[in-house]
Each structure stands twice: as C-alpha cells, then as structure tokens.
Scaffold this motif. Sequence first.
Motif, PDB file in Angstrom:
ATOM      1  N   ALA A  87       0.863  -1.182   0.000  1.00 45.05           N
ATOM      2  CA  ALA A  87       0.000   0.000   0.000  1.00 45.05           C
ATOM      3  C   ALA A  87       0.897   1.230   0.000  1.00 45.05           C
ATOM      4  CB  ALA A  87      -0.902  -0.004   1.229  1.00 45.05           C
ATOM      5  N   LEU A  88       0.690   2.074  -0.997  1.00 46.14           N
ATOM      6  CA  LEU A  88       1.474   3.297  -1.143  1.00 46.14           C
ATOM      7  C   LEU A  88       0.600   4.500  -0.844  1.00 46.14           C
ATOM      8  CD1 LEU A  88       3.096   2.337  -4.551  1.00 46.14           C
ATOM      9  CD2 LEU A  88       4.186   2.208  -2.297  1.00 46.14           C
ATOM     10  N   ASP A  89       1.078   5.380   0.011  1.00 42.63           N
ATOM     11  CA  ASP A  89       0.372   6.619   0.300  1.00 42.63           C
ATOM     12  C   ASP A  89       0.870   7.699  -0.646  1.00 42.63           C
ATOM     13  OD1 ASP A  89      -1.238   5.741   2.498  1.00 42.63           O
ATOM     14  OD2 ASP A  89       0.580   5.720   3.715  1.00 42.63           O
ATOM     15  N   ALA A  90      -0.033   8.573  -1.028  1.00 43.93           N
ATOM     16  CA  ALA A  90       0.324   9.687  -1.915  1.00 43.93           C
ATOM     17  C   ALA A  90      -0.671  10.804  -1.687  1.00 43.93           C
ATOM     18  CB  ALA A  90       0.283   9.239  -3.376  1.00 43.93           C
ATOM     19  N   PRO A  91      -0.246  12.059  -1.861  1.00 45.39           N
ATOM     20  CA  PRO A  91      -1.187  13.171  -1.721  1.00 45.39           C
ATOM     21  C   PRO A  91      -2.381  13.026  -2.665  1.00 45.39           C
ATOM     22  CG  PRO A  91       1.062  13.987  -1.938  1.00 45.39           C
ATOM     23  CD  PRO A  91       1.102  12.513  -2.168  1.00 45.39           C
ATOM     24  N   ASP A  92      -2.135  12.494  -3.854  1.00 44.44           N
ATOM     25  CA  ASP A  92      -3.195  12.247  -4.831  1.00 44.44           C
ATOM     26  C   ASP A  92      -3.057  10.805  -5.317  1.00 44.44           C
ATOM     27  OD1 ASP A  92      -4.969  12.107  -6.949  1.00 44.44           O
ATOM     28  OD2 ASP A  92      -4.321  13.993  -7.858  1.00 44.44           O
ATOM     29  N   PRO A  93      -3.706   9.870  -4.609  1.00 41.84           N
ATOM     30  CA  PRO A  93      -3.554   8.464  -4.974  1.00 41.84           C
ATOM     31  C   PRO A  93      -3.958   8.171  -6.418  1.00 41.84           C
ATOM     32  CG  PRO A  93      -4.685   8.666  -2.873  1.00 41.84           C
ATOM     33  CD  PRO A  93      -4.565  10.041  -3.433  1.00 41.84           C
ATOM     34  N   GLY A  94      -4.978   8.846  -6.900  1.00 41.84           N
ATOM     35  CA  GLY A  94      -5.412   8.640  -8.285  1.00 41.84           C
ATOM     36  C   GLY A  94      -4.327   9.016  -9.277  1.00 41.84           C
ATOM     37  N   ALA A  95      -3.608  10.097  -9.001  1.00 38.37           N
ATOM     38  CA  ALA A  95      -2.527  10.529  -9.889  1.00 38.37           C
ATOM     39  C   ALA A  95      -1.381   9.521  -9.868  1.00 38.37           C
ATOM     40  CB  ALA A  95      -2.029  11.915  -9.497  1.00 38.37           C
ATOM     41  N   LEU A  96      -1.053   8.984  -8.692  1.00 43.98           N
ATOM     42  CA  LEU A  96       0.004   7.982  -8.611  1.00 43.98           C
ATOM     43  C   LEU A  96      -0.404   6.724  -9.368  1.00 43.98           C
ATOM     44  CD1 LEU A  96       2.693   6.865  -7.645  1.00 43.98           C
ATOM     45  CD2 LEU A  96       1.596   6.317  -5.449  1.00 43.98           C
ATOM     46  N   ALA A  97      -1.632   6.266  -9.160  1.00 44.54           N
ATOM     47  CA  ALA A  97      -2.110   5.072  -9.870  1.00 44.54           C
ATOM     48  C   ALA A  97      -2.079   5.292 -11.378  1.00 44.54           C
ATOM     49  CB  ALA A  97      -3.518   4.704  -9.404  1.00 44.54           C
ATOM     50  N   ARG A  98      -2.503   6.449 -11.808  1.00 40.11           N
ATOM     51  CA  ARG A  98      -2.513   6.767 -13.243  1.00 40.11           C
ATOM     52  C   ARG A  98      -1.092   6.786 -13.804  1.00 40.11           C
ATOM     53  NH1 ARG A  98      -5.952  10.147 -12.749  1.00 40.11           N
ATOM     54  NH2 ARG A  98      -4.692  11.925 -12.128  1.00 40.11           N
ATOM     55  N   ALA A  99      -0.166   7.397 -13.067  1.00 39.17           N
ATOM     56  CA  ALA A  99       1.226   7.453 -13.516  1.00 39.17           C
ATOM     57  C   ALA A  99       1.818   6.046 -13.629  1.00 39.17           C
ATOM     58  CB  ALA A  99       2.055   8.312 -12.565  1.00 39.17           C
ATOM     59  N   LEU A 100       1.479   5.163 -12.700  1.00 43.47           N
ATOM     60  CA  LEU A 100       1.956   3.781 -12.779  1.00 43.47           C
ATOM     61  C   LEU A 100       1.361   3.060 -13.991  1.00 43.47           C
ATOM     62  CD1 LEU A 100       1.851   2.836  -9.001  1.00 43.47           C
ATOM     63  CD2 LEU A 100       3.901   2.977 -10.444  1.00 43.47           C
ATOM     64  N   ARG A 101       0.070   3.265 -14.228  1.00 43.24           N
ATOM     65  CA  ARG A 101      -0.586   2.621 -15.383  1.00 43.24           C
ATOM     66  C   ARG A 101      -0.026   3.117 -16.714  1.00 43.24           C
ATOM     67  NH1 ARG A 101      -5.524   3.796 -12.375  1.00 43.24           N
ATOM     68  NH2 ARG A 101      -6.024   1.918 -11.224  1.00 43.24           N
ATOM     69  N   GLU A 102       0.352   4.394 -16.755  1.00 37.93           N
ATOM     70  CA  GLU A 102       0.828   4.988 -18.000  1.00 37.93           C
ATOM     71  C   GLU A 102       2.339   4.872 -18.160  1.00 37.93           C
ATOM     72  OE1 GLU A 102      -0.753   8.961 -17.802  1.00 37.93           O
ATOM     73  OE2 GLU A 102      -2.787   8.273 -18.246  1.00 37.93           O
ATOM     74  N   GLY A 103       3.021   4.279 -17.188  1.00 31.67           N
ATOM     75  CA  GLY A 103       4.471   4.134 -17.255  1.00 31.67           C
ATOM     76  C   GLY A 103       4.887   3.075 -18.268  1.00 31.67           C
ATOM     77  N   ASP A 104       6.190   2.943 -18.407  1.00 28.68           N
ATOM     78  CA  ASP A 104       6.721   1.955 -19.337  1.00 28.68           C
ATOM     79  C   ASP A 104       7.831   1.190 -18.636  1.00 28.68           C
ATOM     80  OD1 ASP A 104       7.307   0.467 -21.573  1.00 28.68           O
ATOM     81  OD2 ASP A 104       8.558   2.028 -22.471  1.00 28.68           O
ATOM     82  N   PRO A 105       7.561  -0.030 -18.228  1.00 29.10           N
ATOM     83  CA  PRO A 105       6.351  -0.810 -18.450  1.00 29.10           C
ATOM     84  C   PRO A 105       5.224  -0.364 -17.509  1.00 29.10           C
ATOM     85  CG  PRO A 105       7.903  -2.106 -17.170  1.00 29.10           C
ATOM     86  CD  PRO A 105       8.596  -0.813 -17.541  1.00 29.10           C
TER      87      PRO A 105
END
Length: 102
Positions: free
Chosen positions: A49-67
């Motif tokens: 579980a990762l905490d972030a000020p904007d969890p949605g932004a972190l999740a999105r950045a991970l999904r859009e990363g390469d890989p």
Amino acid sequence: LRALNRPAAELRGRAASLAAATGGEVVATVGRMGGGALPLVELPSYAVALDAPDPGALARALREGDPAVAPRLREGRVLVDVLALDDDELGLLPALVARARP
C-alpha cells in the motif's frame, strides 16, 4: 499457474521486500483469477500500500508508465499486489514507483 502455487509466506516476503524499497506498507489482499473457467476463484495474497497526496494521480502514472503497472485503489491508497509478479517485474517496481511519484 505459478501464482496459484505460491505459498502465502512467500508472497508476504515478496511484498515486504517491495514495501521496504518503496516506503510502502504490506497489506493482505485477495487476488482473483481471470474470467473463463475460474471467474470466482479467490487467492489470498499481499500487496504494498502506497500513500500519496493524490492516490489517483500515482495510480494513473503507474498505469501509464513503461512498463505499465496495474495497481488498485483502496481506501485512499494505491495497492500493488505481488501475486502475479515474476522476479524481474518485482525488481523493476521500486524504480517505477519512484518515477511515478511527484
């Protein structure tokens, strides 16, 4: 098939290593098999579980990363389940998480 046979203790250890490398916390989860013949099979697992000020932004950045990484959001935290990750993928995750964080 490998995921079906991993002992819970191994999954927890993999999650603990990833948590230590990312500053996350190990949490128990339930993985689910894909559709088809096993749509309702649940597998005990562990995630980081990762905490972030904007969890949605972190999740999105991970999904859009390469890989790409496919996290889940739960209770305002980003979860990265280790159930189906092979060793190579697990080794890449700390850098991918660091790159995705603001």
